[in-house]
Design a protein around this motif. Sequence first.
Motif, mmCIF file in Angstrom:
data_model
loop_
_atom_site.group_PDB
_atom_site.id
_atom_site.type_symbol
_atom_site.label_atom_id
_atom_site.label_comp_id
_atom_site.label_asym_id
_atom_site.label_seq_id
_atom_site.Cartn_x
_atom_site.Cartn_y
_atom_site.Cartn_z
ATOM 1 N N TYR A 84 -1.551 -8.277 1.023
ATOM 2 C CA TYR A 84 -0.290 -8.956 0.716
ATOM 3 C C TYR A 84 0.934 -8.211 1.251
ATOM 4 O O TYR A 84 2.070 -8.583 0.965
ATOM 5 N N GLY A 85 0.724 -7.154 2.052
ATOM 6 C CA GLY A 85 1.829 -6.440 2.681
ATOM 7 C C GLY A 85 2.574 -5.504 1.751
ATOM 8 O O GLY A 85 3.671 -5.054 2.077
ATOM 9 N N GLU A 86 2.006 -5.172 0.601
ATOM 10 C CA GLU A 86 2.648 -4.257 -0.342
ATOM 11 C C GLU A 86 2.386 -2.799 0.023
ATOM 12 O O GLU A 86 3.061 -1.908 -0.481
ATOM 13 N N SER A 87 1.402 -2.568 0.874
ATOM 14 C CA SER A 87 1.076 -1.235 1.387
ATOM 15 C C SER A 87 0.884 -1.339 2.892
ATOM 16 O O SER A 87 0.592 -2.418 3.423
ATOM 17 N N ASP A 88 1.047 -0.205 3.561
ATOM 18 C CA ASP A 88 0.827 -0.179 5.003
ATOM 19 C C ASP A 88 -0.630 -0.494 5.305
ATOM 20 O O ASP A 88 -1.531 -0.123 4.539
ATOM 21 N N LYS A 89 -0.846 -1.141 6.457
ATOM 22 C CA LYS A 89 -2.214 -1.440 6.868
ATOM 23 C C LYS A 89 -2.927 -0.148 7.224
ATOM 24 O O LYS A 89 -2.406 0.685 7.951
ATOM 25 N N LYS A 90 -4.112 0.023 6.649
ATOM 26 C CA LYS A 90 -4.949 1.183 6.945
ATOM 27 C C LYS A 90 -6.378 0.831 6.591
ATOM 28 O O LYS A 90 -6.636 -0.105 5.827
ATOM 29 N N ASN A 91 -7.303 1.544 7.171
ATOM 30 C CA ASN A 91 -8.716 1.335 6.869
ATOM 31 C C ASN A 91 -9.063 2.083 5.587
ATOM 32 O O ASN A 91 -8.777 3.270 5.463
#
Length: 139
Positions: A101-108
């Motif tokens: 939902y874009g509340e955190s940076d994209k990461k694996n």
Amino acid sequence: MILFDLKCENDHVFEAWFKDNAAFKDQSEKGIVLCPNCSSKEVKKALMAPNVSLANSEKKQVSKTELAKAQKFLSDAQKAIESNFDYVGKDFANEARKIHYGESDKKNIYGEASEADAKSLKDEGVAFSSIPWKQKADA
């Protein structure tokens, strides 16, 4: 007798023996085929791989070779994940949602999720995969 892979409306997969396909259909229509996990009566046959019969010596040889390949593949995948993803433990579902939902940076990320959490993530459209995980032996 025939062994069917079955799946209930809640995506629980299990096996059951029947005399034949007609017996499964009859019992299913009567509502007596129940999911052992949730007791749902909404049970359908799951996709099954065909059973190819081999000579016993061939079967053992193929089985051991394929098992070794699968174990190596899973071990290599686990090592790659541990090296390149962030472990979030039992908070996996919450972290995956935040990223989705874009509340955190994209990461694996990788971690643990209950069956209910995994179903909820799937229903929300959160992309994730589940693989068998080999626990590390105690030192």
